[in-house]
Write a protein that holds these residues in place. Structure first.
Motif, mmCIF file in Angstrom:
data_model
loop_
_atom_site.group_PDB
_atom_site.id
_atom_site.type_symbol
_atom_site.label_atom_id
_atom_site.label_comp_id
_atom_site.label_asym_id
_atom_site.label_seq_id
_atom_site.Cartn_x
_atom_site.Cartn_y
_atom_site.Cartn_z
ATOM 1 N N LEU A 196 0.842 -1.179 0.000
ATOM 2 C CA LEU A 196 0.000 0.000 0.000
ATOM 3 C C LEU A 196 0.889 1.245 0.000
ATOM 4 O O LEU A 196 1.901 1.303 0.694
ATOM 5 N N ARG A 197 0.524 2.220 -0.818
ATOM 6 C CA ARG A 197 1.271 3.471 -0.851
ATOM 7 C C ARG A 197 1.162 4.166 0.495
ATOM 8 O O ARG A 197 0.134 4.067 1.177
ATOM 9 N N PRO A 198 2.195 4.875 0.927
ATOM 10 C CA PRO A 198 2.125 5.611 2.196
ATOM 11 C C PRO A 198 0.916 6.541 2.226
ATOM 12 O O PRO A 198 0.693 7.326 1.312
ATOM 13 N N GLY A 199 0.127 6.411 3.264
ATOM 14 C CA GLY A 199 -1.056 7.241 3.408
ATOM 15 C C GLY A 199 -2.286 6.722 2.707
ATOM 16 O O GLY A 199 -3.377 7.269 2.890
ATOM 17 N N ALA A 200 -2.155 5.666 1.897
ATOM 18 C CA ALA A 200 -3.303 5.171 1.141
ATOM 19 C C ALA A 200 -4.362 4.560 2.041
ATOM 20 O O ALA A 200 -5.547 4.537 1.685
ATOM 21 N N ASP A 201 -3.964 4.055 3.214
ATOM 22 C CA ASP A 201 -4.949 3.472 4.114
ATOM 23 C C ASP A 201 -5.933 4.523 4.622
ATOM 24 O O ASP A 201 -7.041 4.211 5.032
ATOM 25 N N ARG A 202 -5.520 5.796 4.569
ATOM 26 C CA ARG A 202 -6.429 6.869 4.970
ATOM 27 C C ARG A 202 -7.299 7.340 3.808
ATOM 28 O O ARG A 202 -8.278 8.048 3.996
ATOM 29 N N LEU A 203 -6.912 6.957 2.581
ATOM 30 C CA LEU A 203 -7.658 7.386 1.411
ATOM 31 C C LEU A 203 -8.938 6.591 1.226
ATOM 32 O O LEU A 203 -9.969 7.135 0.840
ATOM 33 N N HIS A 204 -8.845 5.298 1.474
ATOM 34 C CA HIS A 204 -9.998 4.469 1.131
ATOM 35 C C HIS A 204 -9.991 3.151 1.886
ATOM 36 O O HIS A 204 -8.966 2.481 1.969
ATOM 37 N N ARG A 205 -11.161 2.817 2.446
ATOM 38 C CA ARG A 205 -11.331 1.503 3.069
ATOM 39 C C ARG A 205 -12.622 0.847 2.604
ATOM 40 O O ARG A 205 -13.126 -0.056 3.242
ATOM 41 N N GLY A 206 -13.154 1.307 1.508
ATOM 42 C CA GLY A 206 -14.392 0.739 0.986
ATOM 43 C C GLY A 206 -14.151 -0.256 -0.119
ATOM 44 O O GLY A 206 -13.453 -1.256 0.061
ATOM 45 N N ALA B 40 -5.359 -4.371 3.596
ATOM 46 C CA ALA B 40 -5.406 -2.972 4.016
ATOM 47 C C ALA B 40 -6.809 -2.532 4.423
ATOM 48 O O ALA B 40 -6.996 -1.387 4.824
ATOM 49 N N GLY B 41 -7.771 -3.426 4.317
ATOM 50 C CA GLY B 41 -9.118 -3.107 4.760
ATOM 51 C C GLY B 41 -10.116 -2.840 3.665
ATOM 52 O O GLY B 41 -11.282 -2.516 3.950
ATOM 53 N N VAL B 42 -9.709 -2.954 2.403
ATOM 54 C CA VAL B 42 -10.652 -2.775 1.299
ATOM 55 C C VAL B 42 -11.650 -3.930 1.312
ATOM 56 O O VAL B 42 -11.271 -5.090 1.515
ATOM 57 N N GLY B 43 -12.915 -3.623 1.072
ATOM 58 C CA GLY B 43 -13.931 -4.662 1.151
ATOM 59 C C GLY B 43 -14.036 -5.500 -0.102
ATOM 60 O O GLY B 43 -13.868 -6.720 -0.070
#
Length: 253
Positions: free
Chosen positions: A202-212, A237-240
């Motif tokens: 995951l790109r740095p900060g991408a976990d804050r961009l999207h978790r849907g 990373a939490g993507v559904g």
């Protein structure tokens, strides 16, 4: 007294006057077949007409042609081992002439101008699914940094940006490629899986961009090894839900 035309107006007038002469002296040629295209363009109408979707019937999940002996409800062997997160795959066209020439032109020959046309066909393939993809963020399967430096761009990113623009879906950089031992082109399926194992992060900060949910874009789907690795990284990373769309799908001859 004659009034001078504004600079922008003069330029448009000159282009309009000179366009027929330029077309005559430097005619546009189809990237796929080399024939002249009257009025400009990259791909001639006959070649565009030969761009066909994978033949039906197809697997409802992975879009692979099921053949005439398919039984409803029977699992598709092509996607049987896909991770649960990779829930759907669609391809605009089968990787057969002239689609293969267009893929090669975009990927290796610098024809980045092909991306909007290819994205248009991808959008058409997704037309019946767009209502279900409203909450998805568009991202792409990144190439290696070495390939990006050599080409000057990432072909999957060009397709993803063009597709996001056509569908109105949000675009985000979510993945980066950590490593790839060698190109996937000449490898067998099991070799492909090993080659891309742990290839993405995951790109740095991408976990804050999207978790849907994510609409993952790539140029070609072959065995699915690369898409599986990318989807697994997104799932961790939490993507559904990950839906994959590619311009072309490689099929047996």
């Amino acid at each position: 007294m004659r009034l001078a035309l504004p600079t922008a107006t003069r330029r448009r007038t000159v282009r309009r006057v000179l366009a027929p002469l330029v077309d005559f002296l430097l005619p546009c040629a189809c990237i796929a077949c080399g024939s002249r295209i009257a009025g400009g363009g990259l791909v001639c109408a006959p070649c565009r007409g030969r761009l066909r979707a994978p033949p039906a019937p197809r697997c409802a999940r992975c879009d692979y042609p099921a053949g005439t002996g398919d039984r409803p409800g029977r699992p598709c062997l092509e996607c049987l081992e896909w991770p649960e997160a990779l829930s759907l795959a669609r391809a605009a066209v089968a990787l057969r002439p002239p689609a293969d020439v267009l893929v090669h032109g975009l990927k290796y020959e610098g024809w980045r101008e092909l991306a909007p046309m290819m994205a248009e066909l991808m959008e058409r393939r997704l037309a019946t699914l767009l209502a279900d993809l409203e909450e998805h963020v568009v991202t792409y399967v990144p190439t290696s940094s070495a390939h990006r430096r050599r080409r000057g761009y990432d072909q999957a990113e060009l397709l993803a940006r063009a597709l996001a623009g056509r569908t109105g879906l949000a675009f985000a950089h979510l993945l980066e490629r950590r490593r790839q031992k060698r190109t996937q082109v000449s490898l067998h399926p099991q070799q492909r899986m090993a080659n891309v194992r742990d290839a993405f992060s995951l790109r740095p900060g991408a976990d804050r961009l999207h978790r849907g949910n994510v609409l993952l874009v790539d140029d070609v789907l072959t065995t699915g090894a690369t898409a599986r690795a990318a989807a697994e990284t997104l799932a961790r990373a939490g993507v559904g839900r990950v839906a994959l769309v590619t311009f072309a799908r490689a099929l047996p001859r």
